[in-house]
Design a protein around this motif. Sequence first.
Motif, PDB file in Angstrom:
ATOM      1  N   PRO A  12       0.907  -1.092   0.276  1.00  0.00           N
ATOM      2  CA  PRO A  12      -0.089  -0.045   0.067  1.00  0.00           C
ATOM      3  C   PRO A  12       0.620   1.189   0.112  1.00  0.00           C
ATOM      4  N   THR A  13       2.021   1.016   0.457  1.00  0.00           N
ATOM      5  CA  THR A  13       2.921   2.453   0.576  1.00  0.00           C
ATOM      6  C   THR A  13       3.857   2.401  -0.783  1.00  0.00           C
ATOM      7  N   THR A  14       3.842   1.713  -1.659  1.00  0.00           N
ATOM      8  CA  THR A  14       4.698   1.866  -2.670  1.00  0.00           C
ATOM      9  C   THR A  14       5.152   2.803  -3.350  1.00  0.00           C
ATOM     10  N   ARG A  15       6.261   3.330  -3.163  1.00  0.00           N
ATOM     11  CA  ARG A  15       6.665   4.620  -3.690  1.00  0.00           C
ATOM     12  C   ARG A  15       7.567   4.581  -4.940  1.00  0.00           C
ATOM     13  N   ARG A  16       8.182   3.479  -5.184  1.00  0.00           N
ATOM     14  CA  ARG A  16       9.109   3.414  -6.150  1.00  0.00           C
ATOM     15  C   ARG A  16       8.888   2.067  -7.080  1.00  0.00           C
ATOM     16  N   ASN A  17       9.257   2.253  -8.307  1.00  0.00           N
ATOM     17  CA  ASN A  17       9.034   0.811  -8.955  1.00  0.00           C
ATOM     18  C   ASN A  17      10.042  -0.169  -8.739  1.00  0.00           C
ATOM     19  N   GLY A  18      11.033   0.289  -8.195  1.00  0.00           N
ATOM     20  CA  GLY A  18      12.082  -0.854  -7.746  1.00  0.00           C
ATOM     21  C   GLY A  18      11.576  -1.704  -6.565  1.00  0.00           C
ATOM     22  N   TRP A  19      10.342  -1.248  -5.754  1.00  0.00           N
ATOM     23  CA  TRP A  19       9.864  -2.204  -4.781  1.00  0.00           C
ATOM     24  C   TRP A  19       8.999  -3.150  -5.449  1.00  0.00           C
ATOM     25  N   MET A  20       8.303  -2.878  -6.436  1.00  0.00           N
ATOM     26  CA  MET A  20       7.350  -3.927  -7.483  1.00  0.00           C
ATOM     27  C   MET A  20       8.581  -4.841  -7.688  1.00  0.00           C
ATOM     28  N   SER A  21       9.404  -4.295  -8.374  1.00  0.00           N
ATOM     29  CA  SER A  21      10.519  -5.185  -9.042  1.00  0.00           C
ATOM     30  C   SER A  21      10.909  -6.408  -8.002  1.00  0.00           C
ATOM     31  N   LYS A  22      11.469  -5.608  -6.924  1.00  0.00           N
ATOM     32  CA  LYS A  22      11.890  -6.944  -5.818  1.00  0.00           C
ATOM     33  C   LYS A  22      10.693  -7.755  -5.257  1.00  0.00           C
ATOM     34  N   ASP A  23       9.370  -7.232  -5.210  1.00  0.00           N
ATOM     35  CA  ASP A  23       8.340  -8.217  -4.986  1.00  0.00           C
ATOM     36  C   ASP A  23       8.308  -9.119  -6.172  1.00  0.00           C
ATOM     37  N   LEU A  24       8.289  -8.781  -7.285  1.00  0.00           N
ATOM     38  CA  LEU A  24       8.166  -9.708  -8.195  1.00  0.00           C
ATOM     39  C   LEU A  24       9.139 -10.764  -8.335  1.00  0.00           C
ATOM     40  N   LEU A  25      10.524 -10.286  -7.922  1.00  0.00           N
ATOM     41  CA  LEU A  25      11.928 -11.043  -7.807  1.00  0.00           C
ATOM     42  C   LEU A  25      11.400 -12.238  -6.622  1.00  0.00           C
ATOM     43  N   ALA A  26      11.034 -11.599  -5.808  1.00  0.00           N
ATOM     44  CA  ALA A  26      10.587 -12.149  -4.336  1.00  0.00           C
ATOM     45  C   ALA A  26       9.630 -13.645  -4.701  1.00  0.00           C
ATOM     46  N   ALA A  27       8.706 -12.909  -5.421  1.00  0.00           N
ATOM     47  CA  ALA A  27       7.749 -14.199  -5.717  1.00  0.00           C
ATOM     48  C   ALA A  27       8.104 -15.350  -6.624  1.00  0.00           C
ATOM     49  N   MET A  28       9.348 -14.920  -7.235  1.00  0.00           N
ATOM     50  CA  MET A  28       9.983 -16.084  -7.738  1.00  0.00           C
ATOM     51  C   MET A  28      11.089 -16.684  -7.113  1.00  0.00           C
ATOM     52  N   GLY A  29      11.191 -16.517  -5.705  1.00  0.00           N
ATOM     53  CA  GLY A  29      12.087 -16.912  -4.876  1.00  0.00           C
ATOM     54  C   GLY A  29      13.120 -16.381  -4.486  1.00  0.00           C
ATOM     55  N   LYS A  30      13.506 -15.193  -5.136  1.00  0.00           N
ATOM     56  CA  LYS A  30      14.551 -14.261  -4.798  1.00  0.00           C
ATOM     57  C   LYS A  30      14.486 -13.891  -3.390  1.00  0.00           C
ATOM     58  N   ARG A  31      15.707 -13.875  -2.787  1.00  0.00           N
ATOM     59  CA  ARG A  31      15.751 -13.420  -1.439  1.00  0.00           C
ATOM     60  C   ARG A  31      16.896 -12.271  -1.252  1.00  0.00           C
ATOM     61  N   PHE A  32      16.445 -11.144  -0.217  1.00  0.00           N
ATOM     62  CA  PHE A  32      17.552 -10.003  -0.255  1.00  0.00           C
ATOM     63  C   PHE A  32      18.410 -10.148   0.962  1.00  0.00           C
ATOM     64  N   ASP A  33      18.244 -11.118   1.671  1.00  0.00           N
ATOM     65  CA  ASP A  33      19.274 -11.402   2.770  1.00  0.00           C
ATOM     66  C   ASP A  33      20.250 -12.286   2.461  1.00  0.00           C
ATOM     67  N   VAL A  34      20.526 -12.831   1.342  1.00  0.00           N
ATOM     68  CA  VAL A  34      21.687 -13.277   1.102  1.00  0.00           C
ATOM     69  C   VAL A  34      22.811 -12.572   0.180  1.00  0.00           C
ATOM     70  N   SER A  35      23.855 -13.297  -0.213  1.00  0.00           N
ATOM     71  CA  SER A  35      24.910 -12.383  -0.952  1.00  0.00           C
ATOM     72  C   SER A  35      24.262 -12.140  -2.267  1.00  0.00           C
ATOM     73  N   GLY A  36      25.000 -10.882  -2.934  1.00  0.00           N
ATOM     74  CA  GLY A  36      24.645 -10.458  -4.373  1.00  0.00           C
ATOM     75  C   GLY A  36      23.435  -9.363  -4.420  1.00  0.00           C
ATOM     76  N   LYS A  37      23.518  -8.386  -3.343  1.00  0.00           N
ATOM     77  CA  LYS A  37      22.736  -7.314  -3.243  1.00  0.00           C
ATOM     78  C   LYS A  37      23.126  -6.286  -4.583  1.00  0.00           C
ATOM     79  N   LEU A  38      22.047  -6.121  -5.100  1.00  0.00           N
ATOM     80  CA  LEU A  38      22.334  -5.176  -6.267  1.00  0.00           C
ATOM     81  C   LEU A  38      22.573  -3.649  -5.737  1.00  0.00           C
ATOM     82  N   ARG A  39      22.986  -2.780  -6.795  1.00  0.00           N
ATOM     83  CA  ARG A  39      23.428  -1.514  -6.435  1.00  0.00           C
ATOM     84  C   ARG A  39      21.995  -0.500  -6.259  1.00  0.00           C
ATOM     85  N   ASN A  40      21.221  -0.526  -7.106  1.00  0.00           N
ATOM     86  CA  ASN A  40      19.985   0.034  -7.034  1.00  0.00           C
ATOM     87  C   ASN A  40      18.620  -0.544  -7.687  1.00  0.00           C
ATOM     88  N   ASP A  41      17.657   0.233  -7.525  1.00  0.00           N
ATOM     89  CA  ASP A  41      16.449  -0.467  -8.066  1.00  0.00           C
ATOM     90  C   ASP A  41      16.650  -0.727  -9.555  1.00  0.00           C
TER      91      ASP A  41
END
Lengths: 260, 444
Positions: free
Chosen positions: B40-69
């Motif tokens: 409900p508080t989505t402010r950036r398209n990057g949030w939606m991108s990360k949610d789509l990636l998360a829906a495919m199983g991507k995690r953001f607490d493991v190695s390989g964080k990207l630099r920006n949205d």
Amino acid sequence: MSRTSIVAPSEGLRHLSGLPDDVPALKTVGFRTAQYVARGAVADGEIAAFTGRAGLGKTFAVDYAVRSFDMPWIRVQVGPAPPPKEVTSLLLKAVYGSFQKGALYELTDMLVDELVAEPRIVVVDDSQNLDKHGLDQLRHIHDLGSAAFPLFFVGGEGCAQLLASDPQLADRVGGWVRFNPIPDDDVVPLLCEYHPFFEATDPDLLVQVNDSYAKGVLRRWARVLKVTLPLAANTATPDRLTLEPFQAALSVLLKDPNLS
Amino acid sequence: MTQSEPLIRLTVADSDAAHSRFLAGLNRPEDGVLSLRARPTTRRNGWMSKDLLAAMGKRFDVSGKLRNDQEYTALVPVWLAAHDISDVVISGVETLLLDHLHHLALLAHGSGVRLWLVADHVASAALHELAAAWPMFGMSRRDFDAHWSALPEQPETAEGLAGLGQDWPAEVPYVDFPVFLSEARSRLAPDEAEAVASGFLKAFEETHRILEAGDDEVLDEDTVADMLRTLLRDCTTRPEMVTCVRAFQTAAFVDRWLVLVDLDTFLSSGSDHLAALAANPETWRSLRAYTQPYRAAACALVAAGADLDSLESLRLADLLDNRLGTDLALDRLPAPGDADAACSSNGGSADGLDLPRGSEVFVRALVLQRLAGGATADDNVFYDGSDQVGPRTLGRALDAAATELGLVFSTGPVRRKTETPKQWRQRHGVSVQHIDPPKRRSSG
């Protein structure tokens, strides 16, 4: 069946500060309904709403309910119109014991992951202070958890209207409990079970106190007990309430500008 | 559903808690469907991108964080294509701003996925504006529910290792190959003995067929040992491996090869662990956690037997077939021991690597990412952004998979080069010797 009865007090319950230790929990209609709705919400991981005017025992009933389940619980009290990040941070602090750093996106996921991994009953007190954004955030957190944990909204004046005004949330509330003042007919029998001090008091005086001050509100009756007990100790009838100590107490209690 | 139908459809659903759970349950990347709830508080398209990636199983607490949205957003179409996602369901869209909705519509049309927008109770003004700008049609909740209720039941996914080798007994007789089959039949329960005998005969016949057809001029100790190594790749449990080893020894003996195996050394080599790891679907599900395609792709290729040096020198041409990025010519991957492989040190088999089932998606994603970034067939496969990924970085990716996901793709320190057949024989306690035909004594 009596509409009110006594249940054994539980340790650590949030009675009015300064009351005698042996004051029991009153099993009013609202109290019993709250236990029933809370049980269903905990079983199904649903949202439940407990609303009503201040002092009617909402927080106490929910406090009692969450202690009766075999599930940990967290409780947050929200201030005026907290933004979504503040709501999320408050819940995370209740979970971890300290504030967590990060963007709202990360905090939300952190909280949901934790609540899914180790479900807790989440109690949001003073929910009437939430605005639409805060409500949306809480609903979103609950939706993301896919009913892994129950969410209790507890709120005073305007809370029911606030929750009902958000159709997305209202349709997800599995149970509503509206707390009302104790009906006049139930006041005297209830107070007789509440404390021996009231049991020994003239029923007409109890009715008079209810009409002039308490208005069926439990917290006010608790205040009457708290203030008049030491005052009565200095009179010829220390075991019961009489008009003189009540009037003395009233001079203190009525300083509250909200009182009629 | 025909191609001419709009890719975007909108449903206004009065979702209650049960319907919300139903929507969440639609997220099944294996079936080509993603389902997520808009924040409900989505402010950036990057949030939606990360949610789509998360829906495919991507995690953001493991190695390989990207630099920006932007980097996350750029990987969304890559992973959508790699996972072969055909439908994306997004609920709670009434909270999204018009910018975010346009972004989703662009993504749907760019990736060719059907976009199912589900508004809760109300269709916001932004949704009306979206409908005016993009081809889309409205759908009642009844039709929406009917469509998605027809999705077949999701099979249990937690079988993991428990489902592998379930016909095999927990142990097989610890005896040498001449008496292995008879001991198994006499000591094991009938159904277990049957499973062992079946596996034994299958491995025996396969080995015997190859050795019998083999040219004695070509067959040597290395090639015979490599046959055993290949045979063991399909084994997922220790009893299965022991049975295959004993069957191989028996068949080899029939064809005049004496293969001796020190079972203690063999079992302590850890090869059974690697085989089970690669055969376990849960391994590849876990590796979806990495957003950067090269990480899981490296694990997949190492599990298939590649070494780090050959991965570094791997070129896109090695992976591409005529249809770029859709069909991977995996049989053209250099195998360990392939003399043509640039950095491979040992000669031998020219067979390609056999990627474990379920791991192809990671290699496909890596190839698509490289092609989308402008790489040509002659370019190296392993790049991360603009930097080539060397053996050290690949080694760290394997280490990260071990420490973060518990997936250990090496029986020891990660090696730059695949061990030679001789090293493999020594580590597994295997010796191979040709049995010369007895010389006939002259009678006179």
